[in-house]
Design an enzyme around this catalytic site. Structure first.
Site, PDB file in Angstrom:
ATOM      1  CG  ASP A  12      63.020  16.865  28.019  1.00 54.95           C
ATOM      2  OD1 ASP A  12      63.051  17.982  28.551  1.00 54.95           O
ATOM      3  OD2 ASP A  12      63.022  16.694  26.790  1.00 54.95           O
ATOM      4  CG  HIS A  40      66.435  21.761  34.856  1.00 57.82           C
ATOM      5  ND1 HIS A  40      66.736  20.612  34.188  1.00 57.82           N
ATOM      6  CD2 HIS A  40      67.596  22.416  35.001  1.00 57.82           C
ATOM      7  CE1 HIS A  40      68.020  20.594  33.919  1.00 57.82           C
ATOM      8  NE2 HIS A  40      68.565  21.686  34.396  1.00 57.82           N
TER       9      HIS A  40
HETATM   10  P1  GTP Z   1      66.209  19.264  30.340  1.00 54.40           P
HETATM   11  O1  GTP Z   1      67.197  20.079  31.077  1.00 54.40           O
HETATM   12  O2  GTP Z   1      65.319  20.087  29.440  1.00 54.40           O
HETATM   13  O3  GTP Z   1      66.817  18.131  29.574  1.00 54.40           O
HETATM   14  O4  GTP Z   1      65.139  18.585  31.426  1.00 54.40           O
HETATM   15  P2  GTP Z   1      65.399  17.803  32.792  1.00 54.40           P
HETATM   16  O5  GTP Z   1      66.267  16.629  32.611  1.00 54.40           O
HETATM   17  O6  GTP Z   1      65.798  18.754  33.840  1.00 54.40           O
HETATM   18  O7  GTP Z   1      63.967  17.251  33.060  1.00 54.40           O
HETATM   19  P3  GTP Z   1      62.989  17.800  34.167  1.00 54.40           P
HETATM   20  O8  GTP Z   1      63.702  17.951  35.457  1.00 54.40           O
HETATM   21  O9  GTP Z   1      62.262  18.959  33.611  1.00 54.40           O
HETATM   22  O10 GTP Z   1      62.011  16.559  34.327  1.00 54.40           O
HETATM   23  C1  GTP Z   1      61.058  16.253  33.354  1.00 54.40           C
HETATM   24  C2  GTP Z   1      59.750  15.927  34.042  1.00 54.40           C
HETATM   25  O11 GTP Z   1      59.850  14.681  34.702  1.00 54.40           O
HETATM   26  C3  GTP Z   1      59.305  16.915  35.092  1.00 54.40           C
HETATM   27  O12 GTP Z   1      57.937  17.161  34.920  1.00 54.40           O
HETATM   28  C4  GTP Z   1      59.558  16.190  36.420  1.00 54.40           C
HETATM   29  O13 GTP Z   1      58.657  16.582  37.441  1.00 54.40           O
HETATM   30  C5  GTP Z   1      59.305  14.776  36.016  1.00 54.40           C
HETATM   31  N1  GTP Z   1      59.995  13.762  36.815  1.00 54.40           N
HETATM   32  C6  GTP Z   1      61.271  13.761  37.280  1.00 54.40           C
HETATM   33  N2  GTP Z   1      61.543  12.594  37.888  1.00 54.40           N
HETATM   34  C7  GTP Z   1      60.407  11.840  37.809  1.00 54.40           C
HETATM   35  C8  GTP Z   1      60.060  10.519  38.235  1.00 54.40           C
HETATM   36  O14 GTP Z   1      60.859   9.774  38.798  1.00 54.40           O
HETATM   37  N3  GTP Z   1      58.781  10.094  37.942  1.00 54.40           N
HETATM   38  C9  GTP Z   1      57.877  10.871  37.290  1.00 54.40           C
HETATM   39  N4  GTP Z   1      56.661  10.383  37.041  1.00 54.40           N
HETATM   40  N5  GTP Z   1      58.173  12.106  36.882  1.00 54.40           N
HETATM   41  C10 GTP Z   1      59.421  12.587  37.123  1.00 54.40           C
END
Ligand code: GTP
Length: 431
Positions: A12, A40
């Site tokens: 995440d 994601h």
């Molecule tokens: P997994 O594959 O399950 O590990 O997740 P991931 O690493 O792909 O995480 P994901 O892309 O779902 O991002 C988690 C959350 O963080 C999402 O709701 C994104 O929109 C949010 N997000 C990503 N980058 C940022 C950022 O720089 N700032 C903020 N506030 N939110 C972010």
């Protein structure tokens, strides 16, 4: 050339957004491991898309997408996710996704077993997503699993699935609520539809690499959940680190461009297991609320705490990142709950053995020993200004720049991108 995006902590971190940003330059976006337990989220053109099993390259209309051989493939989720993406307006999704015929099939049987195994573990439960990922990799390792190409041989498929179900029935008896004949009937419907998507991914990637296609590989989960290098047994059942990329996709290691480690500016984890910088007080609650730390796949709240740089360094030693993407820096912007009563954000820079007083600057394998160690924090002055509008590194408040530079120096890997908000535009290219 291939670019690999990997989670450096417990998942995440925001890998989806970077994948989306890099996708326009890629011809193929591929997943190597994991299953529909990943989560994601991508916000593009004002629309929010959730990905669990599918590669997030589907957001880009020019990108081909591949589910690699190391993925455990849940057929109902595949069709459901494709339908949801279509509903949200993504076009031609059915012609932009391929599935390796070497993938293991994740059956609803595996999810049923997942739940029962967690009950068996009682207080030592792993805290899985309940999606059958562990049992599906177990049957793969036990050589009793069913691969995607076997779906198309009805006789073999039905025999193997009945055998698998009978084995679990012996173990769990009436506790196992699963009707194998219903599953077989469902696959009679899936079978003709699935053929369109299945491919020999080795051949496919060989041709793509011979043509020097740009391949973007989207890691799922993260290094600390890796079956070999994570906080075992509180891990997922696949290799989520660099190794899993090569076993899950036939990538030529001589054709690697970048290995990108995605690092959240603080730490979160879902499920059980050790988390040295977890903050059960006000700081953790604030990080959770501001960072909206609950799961896309499960809705579960994530445990939160300060950035653990010992973890990030360990993760770097395993995955050999060439560049980092620091994400969610903005979540620290308004931080008011303060350690030592000064405006500060903290990072863990070492652990300390309370018996000997010695600093432990690595992440030990023995989690009981790790649990006995204290955390050594370094504190940073908070910036208390919004970072989301910053367009360049030098637009960031000087305290935020100091935080970023400290991480770079400590980990020994440059930070190429800094996330300052959930939207695609909220990403500073540091260069
Ligand atoms: P997994 O594959 O399950 O590990 O997740 P991931 O690493 O792909 O995480 P994901 O892309 O779902 O991002 C988690 C959350 O963080 C999402 O709701 C994104 O929109 C949010 N997000 C990503 N980058 C940022 C950022 O720089 N700032 C903020 N506030 N939110 C972010």
């Amino acid at each position: 050339m291939a670019t690999i995006i990997l989670g450096s902590q417990w998942g995440d971190e925001g890998k989806g957004k970077l994948t989306d940003i890099l996708c326009p330059k890629a011809q193929i976006c591929a997943r190597a491991a994991g299953g529909h337990n990943a989560g994601h989220s991508i916000v593009a053109n004002g629309v929010s898309y959730s990905f669990h099993l599918l590669p997030s390259g589907l957001v880009n209309p020019n990108c081909m997408n591949l589910i690699g051989s190391g993925v455990t493939f849940h057929v109902p989720s595949f069709f459901k996710e494709l339908a949801e993406l279509e509903e949200k307006g993504l076009t031609d999704v059915h012609n932009r996704i391929l599935v390796s015929d070497r993938c293991q099939v994740n059956f609803d049987l595996h999810a049923a077993v997942d739940g029962l195994e967690e009950v068996e573990l009682g207080s030592r439960k792993i805290g899985t997503t309940g999606r059958g990922i562990g049992p599906s990799y177990s049957t793969k390792a036990g050589r009793s699993g069913v691969r995607v190409h076997e779906i198309f041989n009805e006789e073999v498929f039905e025999r193997k699935l009945r055998q698998l179900a009978a084995g679990y029935k012996k173990r769990f008896g009436d506790l196992l609520k699963y009707d194998v004949e219903e599953e077989i009937a469902r696959f009679k419907e899936y079978r003709p539809k699935l053929a369109h998507y299945c491919t020999d991914a080795v051949q496919y990637l060989k041709k793509a690499q011979d043509r020097d296609y740009k391949i973007l590989i989207e890691g799922a989960n993260a290094l600390m959940l890796d079956i070999d290098y994570g906080t075992y047994p509180y891990v997922t059942s696949s290799n989520t680190g660099l190794g899993g990329i090569f076993t899950g996709l036939a990538i030529n290691p001589r054709k690697l461009d970048k290995i990108i480690g995605v690092v959240k500016a603080y730490t979160t984890r879902v499920g059980e297991g050790i988390f040295k910088t977890e903050d059960l007080g006000e700081d953790g609650t604030q990080l959770q609320a501001i960072g909206r730390e609950w799961g896309v796949s499960t809705g579960r709240k994530r445990r939160c705490g300060w950035l653990d740089l010992v973890v990030v360094k360990y993760s770097t030693n395993v995955n050999h990142y060439t560049v980092l993407n620091l994400t969610k820096l903005d979540v620290l912007d308004t931080f008011k709950t303060i350690k030592a009563r000064i405006l500060s954000n903290s990072v863990a820079v070492a652990y300390k053995d309370p018996q000997t007083g010695e600093e432990v600057d690595y992440f030990p394998a023995d989690l009981d020993y790790l649990a006995s160690l204290e955390v050594v924090y370094k504190e940073f002055e908070g910036w208390q200004k919004p970072t989301t509008a910053a367009k360049s590194f030098y637009d960031l408040p000087k305290q935020a720049r100091a935080y970023v530079e400290f991480i770079e120096e400590f980990v020994g890997v440059p930070i190429g991108w800094i996330g300052t908000g959930p939207a695609r535009e909220d990403m500073i290219l540091k260069g």
